[in-house]
Enzyme design. Structure first.
Site, PDB file in Angstrom:
ATOM      1  N   ASP A 161       0.837  -1.199   0.000  1.00 44.73           N
ATOM      2  CA  ASP A 161       0.000   0.000   0.000  1.00 44.73           C
ATOM      3  C   ASP A 161       0.875   1.253   0.000  1.00 44.73           C
ATOM      4  O   ASP A 161       1.827   1.360   0.788  1.00 44.73           O
ATOM      5  CB  ASP A 161      -0.901   0.042   1.227  1.00 44.73           C
ATOM      6  CG  ASP A 161      -1.924  -1.082   1.247  1.00 44.73           C
ATOM      7  OD1 ASP A 161      -2.205  -1.628   0.165  1.00 44.73           O
ATOM      8  OD2 ASP A 161      -2.430  -1.403   2.339  1.00 44.73           O
ATOM      9  N   ASP A 190      -0.354  -3.371  -4.489  1.00 43.22           N
ATOM     10  CA  ASP A 190      -1.672  -3.502  -3.874  1.00 43.22           C
ATOM     11  C   ASP A 190      -2.392  -2.158  -3.962  1.00 43.22           C
ATOM     12  O   ASP A 190      -2.399  -1.534  -5.007  1.00 43.22           O
ATOM     13  CB  ASP A 190      -1.540  -4.001  -2.435  1.00 43.22           C
ATOM     14  CG  ASP A 190      -2.847  -4.576  -1.894  1.00 43.22           C
ATOM     15  OD1 ASP A 190      -3.830  -4.674  -2.654  1.00 43.22           O
ATOM     16  OD2 ASP A 190      -2.901  -4.917  -0.704  1.00 43.22           O
ATOM     17  N   ASP A 194      -5.514   2.731   1.448  1.00 46.47           N
ATOM     18  CA  ASP A 194      -6.330   1.711   2.104  1.00 46.47           C
ATOM     19  C   ASP A 194      -6.608   2.045   3.556  1.00 46.47           C
ATOM     20  O   ASP A 194      -5.739   2.555   4.278  1.00 46.47           O
ATOM     21  CB  ASP A 194      -5.628   0.351   2.040  1.00 46.47           C
ATOM     22  CG  ASP A 194      -5.814  -0.337   0.698  1.00 46.47           C
ATOM     23  OD1 ASP A 194      -6.307   0.316  -0.233  1.00 46.47           O
ATOM     24  OD2 ASP A 194      -5.451  -1.525   0.595  1.00 46.47           O
ATOM     25  N   ARG A 243     -11.669  -0.234  -7.423  1.00 46.52           N
ATOM     26  CA  ARG A 243     -11.511   0.329  -6.080  1.00 46.52           C
ATOM     27  C   ARG A 243     -11.200   1.826  -6.136  1.00 46.52           C
ATOM     28  O   ARG A 243     -10.136   2.287  -5.723  1.00 46.52           O
ATOM     29  CB  ARG A 243     -10.430  -0.406  -5.276  1.00 46.52           C
ATOM     30  CG  ARG A 243     -10.679  -1.888  -5.145  1.00 46.52           C
ATOM     31  CD  ARG A 243      -9.671  -2.565  -4.226  1.00 46.52           C
ATOM     32  NE  ARG A 243      -9.939  -3.998  -4.131  1.00 46.52           N
ATOM     33  CZ  ARG A 243      -9.269  -4.842  -3.348  1.00 46.52           C
ATOM     34  NH1 ARG A 243      -8.292  -4.389  -2.572  1.00 46.52           N
ATOM     35  NH2 ARG A 243      -9.578  -6.120  -3.328  1.00 46.52           N
TER      36      ARG A 243
END
Length: 520
Positions: A161, A190, A194, A243
């Site tokens: 992340d 990734d 997040d 996302r």
């Protein structure tokens, strides 16, 4: 042996410094490069100010950033860290100290509070090195680029992340940053942004997220539903597979963003999530809003968006796109004031403001750009709900973690349509009322918790209704303090498992939107 750390003072502070541990020199308080004030949900729960009012240091390595954190008097001592140059694995080592919990190969903001990290000038670069925020509160990150962080391959950092938050994080403002990857999960990357495991009150503003398989998520699984109250505004999402963001539970406010080339899906509201989606510009993209890859429904309220060359897939069991003519299926109340740019001008405004190295410019709310320190030329839009007034008695909104979030609640009675739990859900649009003009409401925990301050926030339109009250130790029945009028109430720090706010007089039916509790 004393560790030598590459940390440099800004010139203005060179004449007055104090030495602290691990060979680091910190400056006394001075003006920092951080600019502007927090917006969106980061303004709630006491607000987000980062290291304002504390010392300011300049760091050119990741080790120096850690050393600055470790050199503070305590883990909550305010500090602003001005970063310049490139931060990478070679210059980011673990530093130990009582006020920090760091690790090599990642910028670790763990078990700390009141910190600002801001890039100097055109911004600092975190190259293949992620920023990890864990069990932390009141954090500001501004004017930096984080790129090519990997979870597999070499080197790895922060689980892949770019910026990741988890485990009880509260009040984070990420502003004017650039977050980018060079591929998707198969290439070792990734998420760019997040949040999971009880992360709340976060704003991402004036930032660029690009060239990644995953823009970011709120909630790591369908059972991780403790996250929420996230604002995304004036950001550019470019060449993202999905996302943008993925929402599992919680509430998000998504406005004035520019989406370009969302390849598979965009805003994915699922597992009961509620998203208010206002005046965004979606361009050359697919399935920009809906519930995707699950049968656990999410919800949205839409208005003022532009869909420019957007395609929509056919609905199925696990894919429910909102288009081709998106309609609202819920309503979302926003507790703060904000100003909407017209969606038509969003691409221009965002191109001039978003990302690191843009001079921290912001929109004035009328499709023009201004310095963040300037006064907006237009007031907040009247289309948003009027915020609940600040408490009219007692000190200003307290800082620190609101201990009521995630706690239990009960009371003496409740009026029809209200709930005890509404006073600790972080949502000013819900509230508890007693069955009459007086009654009691309590917040409770599974074990003894230290409390010295509560904040009683009345619902919109009911300010001033609450008259006489007393705060009671629910374990012993002892009166901790008494008075009149809602607002911030302080009393000697007490360890208890239940605290009660008992209303003994009122001019009408009280409406308590939030019963916040704080350790100090």
């Amino acid at each position: 042996m004393q560790r030598k750390v590459a940390l440099r003072l800004s010139a203005a502070s060179a004449a007055m410094t104090v030495a602290v541990g691990v060979g680091v020199v910190l400056s006394m308080p001075e003006a920092s490069a951080a600019t502007g004030t927090a917006t969106g949900y980061a303004t709630q729960n006491g607000g987000t100010t980062g290291g304002a009012g504390g010392q300011t240091v300049r760091a050119t390595t990741g080790t120096a950033i850690h050393a600055a954190l470790c050199g503070r008097a305590s883990s909550s001592t305010p500090i602003t860290i001005e970063v310049e140059g490139t931060i990478n694995h070679a210059n980011t080592a673990k530093v130990s100290g009582a006020s920090c919990n760091t690790a090599a190969g990642v910028i670790e903001l763990k078990q700390i509070s009141n910190v600002t990290i801001v890039g100097v000038g055109s911004g600092a670069v975190f190259d293949q090195l992620g920023i990890h925020i864990r069990e932390a509160s009141n954090i500001v990150i501004q004017n930096v680029t984080v790129k090519n962080v990997k979870k597999s391959g070499s080197p790895t950092s922060n689980g892949g992340d770019a910026i990741g938050m988890e485990s009880g994080v509260r009040n984070v403002w990420v502003d004017h940053v650039t977050l980018e990857a060079s591929g998707g999960e198969s290439e070792g990357y990734d998420g760019l942004f997040d949040m999971k495991d009880n992360t709340q009150y976060v704003t991402l503003s004036y930032s660029i997220l690009r060239n990644s398989g995953r823009g970011g998520l709120v909630g790591s699984s369908e059972s991780d539903l403790s996250n929420g109250y996230i604002s995304y505004h004036h950001n550019r999402y470019e060449n993202i597979d999905s996302r943008a963001p993925l929402l599992r539970g919680g509430t998000a406010h998504i406005y004035n963003n520019h989406y370009v080339s969302l390849n598979e899906s965009g805003i994915n509201s699922r597992a009961g999530a509620r998203a208010k989606v206002d005046n965004n510009y979606f361009e050359d993209s697919k399935d920009v809003l809906g519930t995707f890859y699950t049968d656990a429904a999410g919800y949205w309220q839409v208005s003022g968006n532009v869909f420019d060359n957007v395609t929509w897939s056919t609905p199925g069991t696990d894919n429910k796109p909102a288009g081709p003519n998106p309609q609202s299926n819920t309503t979302v109340s926003i507790p703060y004031a904000y100003t909407l740019d017209s969606a038509a001008c969003v691409p221009d405004v965002v191109s001039r403001t978003a990302g690191a190295g843009k001079g921290l410019q912001v929109s004035n709310g009328s499709c023009s750009v201004q310095s963040p320190t300037s006064t907006p030329t237009t007031p907040p839009t009247s289309s948003t709900p009027t915020p609940t007034p600040s408490p009219t008695s007692g000190p200003t909104q307290p800082s620190g973690t609101n201990l009521s979030l995630g706690a239990g609640a009960d009371g003496s009675s409740k009026a029809s349509g209200t709930s005890y739990g509404n006073v600790r859900d972080g949502d000013l649009s819900t509230y508890w009322s007693p069955a009459g003009s007086t009654g009691a409401i309590s917040v409770k925990w599974g074990s003894a918790t230290s409390v010295s301050k509560v904040n009683i926030r009345e619902a919109a339109g009911s300010a001033g209704v609450i008259g006489a009250w007393k705060v009671v130790n629910g374990d012993t029945g002892a009166v901790l303090t008494s008075g009149s009028g809602a607002g911030v109430i302080t009393f000697p720090r007490t360890s208890l498992s239940k605290v009660t706010f008992e209303i003994t007089g009122a001019t009408g039916t009280p409406k308590v939107a939030e019963f916040e509790t704080y350790a100090q």
